[in-house]
Enzyme design. Structure first.
Site, PDB file in Angstrom:
ATOM      1  N   HIS A   1       0.935  -1.501  -0.107  1.00  0.00           N
ATOM      2  CA  HIS A   1      -0.292  -0.056   0.039  1.00  0.00           C
ATOM      3  C   HIS A   1       1.022   0.723   0.055  1.00  0.00           C
ATOM      4  O   HIS A   1       1.498   1.138   0.738  1.00  0.00           O
ATOM      5  CB  HIS A   1      -0.777   0.272   1.226  1.00  0.00           C
ATOM      6  CG  HIS A   1      -2.111   1.318   1.113  1.00  0.00           C
ATOM      7  ND1 HIS A   1      -2.035   2.212   2.161  1.00  0.00           N
ATOM      8  CD2 HIS A   1      -2.687   0.978   0.627  1.00  0.00           C
ATOM      9  CE1 HIS A   1      -3.031   2.847   1.302  1.00  0.00           C
ATOM     10  NE2 HIS A   1      -3.723   1.991   0.757  1.00  0.00           N
TER      11      HIS A   1
ATOM     12  N   ASP B   1      -9.830  -5.516   8.409  1.00  0.00           N
ATOM     13  CA  ASP B   1      -9.792  -4.341   8.115  1.00  0.00           C
ATOM     14  C   ASP B   1      -8.835  -4.225   7.073  1.00  0.00           C
ATOM     15  O   ASP B   1      -7.738  -4.441   7.532  1.00  0.00           O
ATOM     16  CB  ASP B   1      -9.778  -3.599   9.973  1.00  0.00           C
ATOM     17  CG  ASP B   1     -10.104  -4.666  10.905  1.00  0.00           C
ATOM     18  OD1 ASP B   1     -11.380  -4.096  10.423  1.00  0.00           O
ATOM     19  OD2 ASP B   1      -9.576  -5.086  11.107  1.00  0.00           O
ATOM     20  N   LEU B   2      -9.806  -3.733   6.742  1.00  0.00           N
ATOM     21  CA  LEU B   2      -8.846  -3.331   5.222  1.00  0.00           C
ATOM     22  C   LEU B   2      -7.985  -1.770   5.193  1.00  0.00           C
ATOM     23  O   LEU B   2      -7.417  -1.477   6.197  1.00  0.00           O
ATOM     24  CB  LEU B   2      -9.650  -1.645   3.906  1.00  0.00           C
ATOM     25  CG  LEU B   2      -9.298  -1.778   2.552  1.00  0.00           C
ATOM     26  CD1 LEU B   2      -8.893  -3.012   1.705  1.00  0.00           C
ATOM     27  CD2 LEU B   2     -10.258  -0.329   2.103  1.00  0.00           C
ATOM     28  N   ASP B   3      -6.569  -2.676   4.733  1.00  0.00           N
ATOM     29  CA  ASP B   3      -4.772  -1.726   4.531  1.00  0.00           C
ATOM     30  C   ASP B   3      -4.702  -1.495   6.412  1.00  0.00           C
ATOM     31  O   ASP B   3      -3.540  -0.519   6.414  1.00  0.00           O
ATOM     32  CB  ASP B   3      -5.089  -0.447   4.241  1.00  0.00           C
ATOM     33  CG  ASP B   3      -5.175  -0.929   2.635  1.00  0.00           C
ATOM     34  OD1 ASP B   3      -5.135  -2.065   1.904  1.00  0.00           O
ATOM     35  OD2 ASP B   3      -5.777   0.447   2.134  1.00  0.00           O
ATOM     36  N   GLU B   4      -5.476  -1.928   6.882  1.00  0.00           N
ATOM     37  CA  GLU B   4      -4.979  -2.219   8.816  1.00  0.00           C
ATOM     38  C   GLU B   4      -4.026  -3.020   9.563  1.00  0.00           C
ATOM     39  O   GLU B   4      -3.881  -3.268  10.840  1.00  0.00           O
ATOM     40  CB  GLU B   4      -6.242  -1.583   9.718  1.00  0.00           C
ATOM     41  CG  GLU B   4      -6.208  -0.591   9.269  1.00  0.00           C
ATOM     42  CD  GLU B   4      -7.829   0.387   9.857  1.00  0.00           C
ATOM     43  OE1 GLU B   4      -7.567  -0.426  11.274  1.00  0.00           O
ATOM     44  OE2 GLU B   4      -8.240   0.818  10.053  1.00  0.00           O
TER      45      GLU B   4
END
Length: 283
Positions: free
Chosen positions: A191, A225-228
């Protein structure tokens, strides 16, 4: 280069006195000579982590037996593998070639210990790149109607090809919670890292318009949890007002590629441990 018959041992357990002595002793018990030893105790979770490289053991089976008995007493999880064995890897991609190209080049040159058994994509654009590197490639359009079928194909491929690691090389689709759960701890995403966070398809154009001074990338484990997810590797590069959108994009893509490659290397060399929502990296 890995030495002949050299093994890597990783271990995670609740911390207590004498664990380093106990684990290294189990290796010595079967004639093992330690060529590398790193350990860490988390003050936050109370977990103990150790990574060993061992050569000259009497046999892998003997080492596994010795460590298994020890692990049962200490409520530990452990893994033993051949040092340098290529990890069977599935790569998911879309249209952008930079991360996929970087991974395949480093695989070809022996710098990255992975065996890319399949590239799957939601566009046909990278077929020639995969063919050049002699890697199987297939694509399928992914939309609201076909997403579930594609993800089932991903899981079937993981099972059929004994995939150990899934890498999202700029795969521009959000994985379902179900797929995230199935691939927990063995799926890595890349990301772009910006402050403020720029969402959408053109983050570098947005960054240019805001005059950012640092750009970077984060490689992390995929979670619901998106991009976490737990962070494995991060890198940054300084930029300034003189760079065009194309210049920022080039710097950003190079940073993404190097960051993802390093995260994959750390995983493939068994240097990455999960500790709750953090990772412990024994370099």
């Amino acid at each position: 280069m890995a030495k002949p018959h050299e093994l890597v041992v990783t271990w995670t357990s609740p911390d207590q006195p004498g664990l380093v002595h106990a684990v290294t002793g189990a290796c010595a018990q079967v004639g093992g000579n330690l060529t590398e030893c790193q350990q860490f105790t988390s003050a936050d979770t109370g977990n103990f982590f150790i990574r060993l490289q061992v050569e000259s053991v009497s046999s892998r089976a003997a080492l596994e037996s010795a460590v298994t008995k020890l692990a049962q007493r200490h409520h530990a999880t452990f893994h033993i593998d051949e040092l340098g064995r290529p990890v069977r890897t599935l790569i998911l991609a879309s249209k952008a070639p930079h991360c996929l190209s970087h991974l395949l080049f480093n695989r070809d040159t022996g710098r990255l210990p992975i065996d890319v058994v399949q590239v799957m994509a939601n566009h046909p654009d990278l077929a020639d790149l995969a063919q050049f590197h002699k890697v199987p490639f297939r694509w399928q359009k992914v939309d609201k109607e076909s997403k579930e079928a594609f993800e089932q194909d991903v899981l079937s491929t993981v099972d059929a090809l004994d995939v150990e690691l899934v890498v999202l090389a700029r795969y521009m689709q959000i994985l379902s919670p179900e797929l995230c759960e199935q691939l927990s701890g063995r799926c890595i995403n890349i990301h772009h890292s910006f402050l403020p966070g720029f969402k959408g398809a053109n983050p570098y154009r947005q960054a240019h318009s805001r005059g950012v001074k640092l750009i970077g990338a984060t490689a992390h484990f995929v979670t619901v949890d998106l991009d976490e997810g737990p962070i494995i590797e991060q890198r940054v590069q300084r930029v300034d007002h003189s760079q065009t959108v194309a210049g920022l994009t080039a710097v950003g893509q190079d940073t993404e590629s190097a960051t993802l490659n390093e995260a994959v290397r750390l995983f493939a060399e068994h240097r990455t441990f999960l500790d709750g929502m953090r990772t412990v990296i024994l370099r």
